[in-house]
Write an enzyme that holds these catalytic residues in place. Structure first.
Site, PDB file in Angstrom:
ATOM      1  N   ALA A 256       1.425  -1.103  -0.255  1.00  0.00           N
ATOM      2  CA  ALA A 256       0.293  -0.288  -0.499  1.00  0.00           C
ATOM      3  C   ALA A 256       0.575   1.318   0.182  1.00  0.00           C
ATOM      4  CB  ALA A 256      -1.287  -0.331   1.074  1.00  0.00           C
ATOM      5  N   GLY A 258       0.250   1.278  -3.353  1.00  0.00           N
ATOM      6  CA  GLY A 258      -0.294   0.257  -4.320  1.00  0.00           C
ATOM      7  C   GLY A 258       0.929   1.180  -5.315  1.00  0.00           C
ATOM      8  N   GLY A 259       1.617   2.436  -5.219  1.00  0.00           N
ATOM      9  CA  GLY A 259       2.858   2.355  -6.032  1.00  0.00           C
ATOM     10  C   GLY A 259       3.523   1.675  -7.534  1.00  0.00           C
ATOM     11  N   LYS A 260       3.949   0.392  -6.489  1.00  0.00           N
ATOM     12  CA  LYS A 260       4.767  -0.431  -7.152  1.00  0.00           C
ATOM     13  C   LYS A 260       4.255  -1.597  -7.915  1.00  0.00           C
ATOM     14  CE  LYS A 260       8.273   2.011  -5.110  1.00  0.00           C
ATOM     15  NZ  LYS A 260       8.191   1.909  -3.334  1.00  0.00           N
ATOM     16  N   ASP A 320       9.106  -3.929  -0.093  1.00  0.00           N
ATOM     17  CA  ASP A 320       9.052  -3.102  -0.027  1.00  0.00           C
ATOM     18  C   ASP A 320       8.512  -2.838   1.424  1.00  0.00           C
ATOM     19  OD1 ASP A 320       9.342   0.096  -0.476  1.00  0.00           O
ATOM     20  OD2 ASP A 320       7.460  -0.128  -1.395  1.00  0.00           O
ATOM     21  N   CYS A 373      12.130   3.452   1.680  1.00  0.00           N
ATOM     22  CA  CYS A 373      12.998   4.450   1.413  1.00  0.00           C
ATOM     23  C   CYS A 373      13.817   5.342   2.885  1.00  0.00           C
ATOM     24  CB  CYS A 373      11.621   5.348   0.597  1.00  0.00           C
ATOM     25  SG  CYS A 373      10.700   4.950   2.118  1.00  0.00           S
TER      26      CYS A 373
HETATM   27  C1  LIG Z   1       6.999   1.880   2.145  1.00  0.00           C
HETATM   28  S1  LIG Z   1       5.424   1.640   2.279  1.00  0.00           S
HETATM   29  C2  LIG Z   1       5.183   0.568   0.845  1.00  0.00           C
HETATM   30  C3  LIG Z   1       4.882   1.830  -0.233  1.00  0.00           C
HETATM   31  C4  LIG Z   1       4.516   0.203  -1.372  1.00  0.00           C
HETATM   32  N1  LIG Z   1       4.814  -0.471  -1.919  1.00  0.00           N
HETATM   33  C5  LIG Z   1       4.247   1.338  -2.618  1.00  0.00           C
HETATM   34  O1  LIG Z   1       5.169   1.796  -3.720  1.00  0.00           O
HETATM   35  O2  LIG Z   1       3.335   2.545  -2.722  1.00  0.00           O
HETATM   36  C6  LIG Z   1       5.242   0.330   3.451  1.00  0.00           C
HETATM   37  C7  LIG Z   1       3.484  -0.794   3.326  1.00  0.00           C
HETATM   38  O3  LIG Z   1       4.500  -2.438   5.104  1.00  0.00           O
HETATM   39  C8  LIG Z   1       2.939  -1.819   5.276  1.00  0.00           C
HETATM   40  N2  LIG Z   1       3.316  -2.564   6.294  1.00  0.00           N
HETATM   41  C9  LIG Z   1       3.849  -1.977   7.910  1.00  0.00           C
HETATM   42  N3  LIG Z   1       4.291  -3.917   7.905  1.00  0.00           N
HETATM   43  C10 LIG Z   1       3.609  -4.660   8.034  1.00  0.00           C
HETATM   44  C11 LIG Z   1       3.861  -5.668   7.721  1.00  0.00           C
HETATM   45  N4  LIG Z   1       4.311  -6.136   9.339  1.00  0.00           N
HETATM   46  N5  LIG Z   1       3.031  -6.652   7.146  1.00  0.00           N
HETATM   47  C12 LIG Z   1       2.721  -6.196   5.842  1.00  0.00           C
HETATM   48  N6  LIG Z   1       2.900  -4.735   5.487  1.00  0.00           N
HETATM   49  C13 LIG Z   1       2.900  -3.800   6.114  1.00  0.00           C
HETATM   50  C14 LIG Z   1       2.458  -0.677   5.666  1.00  0.00           C
HETATM   51  O4  LIG Z   1       1.413  -0.306   6.176  1.00  0.00           O
HETATM   52  C15 LIG Z   1       2.274   0.436   4.390  1.00  0.00           C
HETATM   53  O5  LIG Z   1       1.579   0.352   3.033  1.00  0.00           O
END
Ligand SMILES: C[S@@+](CC[C@H](N)C(=O)[O-])C[C@H]1O[C@@H](n2cnc3c(N)ncnc32)[C@H](O)[C@@H]1O
Length: 431
Positions: A256, A258-260, A320, A373
């Site tokens: 989330a 969801g960009g990638k 990510d 990031c």
């Molecule tokens: C850096 S953001 C991801 C950005 C996304 N990949 C994008 O490109 O839009 C990290 C995400 O990891 C999720 N997250 C944090 N801990 C997590 C876990 N234990 N399992 C799954 N998702 C997790 C967060 O809710 C957040 O949406």
């Protein structure tokens, strides 16, 4: 424009109390439903600017105050006004008068006359003594760079040749970068479309097109029907490095908003599971996929355990992971002041649970792309090195040089620049 100051002061005050600017600014704007679009735009610019240079502005304000100020709202308003006096093109006396008017609009308990007198006196004193203070503060790193001292120290140790440039890059206005869905149009066709609409743009690599000037999202040609997305160029490297091929089983483990996710699906027709532990954020993934007219299996689950796993290994995994976000401060100026040094350790601990868990789900010969990031080494190569020591079936692959057009990087660590934010990439393959 005193309304813009009032809104900005409220947003800044909320951030300094621990709230994200992405939540604080809409909340501050909501209190002024009659503000014009121009006033709202100015309030956003002033909020971002004040937080971008908070280290510097706060040092000036500390010099100006004889004793601590107990009213946080007045403190935030003074920060905002000093930002405008130092960095904005606004006329100095107009800024002071607007701040005096803005403080008179505050509700109790502050006595109005006292507050007006105080704001007027402090800001006029600032105008008189600015140069004297500047000389006094010149050698203070927090003032020069506007980052917390622990952050500056960490970068200085970890990047002896780049730390100053990295700090400065993080204080620049980011460009607006688009990702062209090359399944729907070619880069050349899209550039021509932009030209016809008098939008100056330039292709910098992969699917990335940078606009010379930001444009409101709803005015970007093709945005609403999914021909393009807004995404930093550094972030656009993820899907390319993941090396997806049609038909593969792919897991986007922390997906989330969801960009990638969208980019992976634009590059190849894969069977994609898009997972995130945050159900609310997962809704944004669905909205993004709907706009792009793409689909994936969405899953609300924890990447740090395998309870949800159906025993069918993945050919590719994008990890990510949650991180300090220290590499994207030019877009998220509040991060510098919301993070504490101890957060680096706690994010590293979360990542150290997620990475080995995802590794079990990867097919033999498959690839996992570890992404943050962040620019802090504890979350990046140091984390990967620890993982490699405990996983003899893992090897770190060299990253393909041709993906890194116009990218400044050191062994997968993107050094924030005009073109991109500070992401980290490690590509791991299972023997
Ligand atoms: C850096 S953001 C991801 C950005 C996304 N990949 C994008 O490109 O839009 C990290 C995400 O990891 C999720 N997250 C944090 N801990 C997590 C876990 N234990 N399992 C799954 N998702 C997790 C967060 O809710 C957040 O949406």
């Amino acid at each position: 424009m005193y309304i813009s100051q009032q809104i900005a002061a409220d947003a800044v005050n909320q951030v300094l109390s621990g709230r994200n600017l992405t939540l604080a600014l809409p909340a501050a704007l909501a209190a002024f439903p009659n503000a014009t679009p121009q006033q709202r735009g100015a309030a956003a610019d002033i909020s971002y600017g004040t937080l971008r240079f908070y280290g510097e502005i706060n040092a000036y304000l500390t010099c100006l105050l004889e004793k601590p100020l107990s009213d946080d709202r007045i403190y935030a308003l003074l920060l905002v006004a000093i930002y405008q006096l130092l960095h904005d093109k606004a006329d100095a006396f107009t800024v002071v008068n607007q701040a005096v008017h803005a403080v008179s609009q505050f509700r109790k308990p502050t006595p109005k006359q006292w507050a007006k007198g105080l704001v007027n006196a402090i800001l006029r004193n600032f105008l008189r003594k600015k140069d004297e203070f500047a000389a006094k503060l010149a050698k203070t790193e927090v003032v020069t760079y506007s980052y917390p001292q622990w952050w500056i120290n960490k970068l200085e140790i970890q990047y002896p040749d780049h730390w100053q440039a990295m700090l400065i890059a993080g204080n620049q206005h980011p460009p607006m970068t688009l990702r062209v869905n090359t399944k729907r149009t070619s880069i050349d066709e899209y550039l021509q479309l932009l030209e016809r609409q008098d939008i100056v743009a330039n292709h910098i690599g992969g699917q990335a097109v940078v606009l010379a000037k930001p444009v409101a999202v709803e005015k970007i040609p093709g945005f609403s029907d999914g021909v393009v997305s807004v995404q930093d160029y550094g972030a656009q490297l993820a899907a390319q490095l993941l090396d997806v091929k049609p038909g593969m089983r792919v897991l986007d483990a922390c997906c989330a908003p969801g960009g990638k996710t969208g980019h992976i699906l634009e590059l190849a027709d894969v069977q994609l599971t898009a997972m995130d532990s945050d159900v609310t954020r997962l809704q944004r993934v669905q909205e993004n996929l709907d706009r792009l007219k793409l689909s994936a299996k969405l899953l609300a689950a924890d990447a740090a355990n395998a309870e949800w796993y159906d025993e069918q290994p993945f050919d590719r995994i994008l990890a990510d992971v949650p991180c300090t976000a220290s590499g994207i401060v030019r877009r998220h100026v509040d991060i510098k002041w919301l993070r504490r040094e101890a957060d680096v350790t706690s994010f590293a601990a979360q990542q150290a649970k997620i990475l080995p868990n995802l590794w079990q789900l990867l097919a033999k010969g498959g690839k996992l792309l570890y992404v943050t990031c962040s620019v802090f080494n504890e979350e990046n190569q140091k984390q990967v090195d620890k993982f490699l020591l405990q996983h003899p079936d893992a090897k770190q692959l060299p990253l393909p040089v041709d993906t890194f057009k116009n990218v400044t990087q050191l062994h997968g660590q993107l050094i924030p620049s005009t073109a991109h934010d500070g992401f980290f990439y490690a590509l791991l393959q299972k023997n």
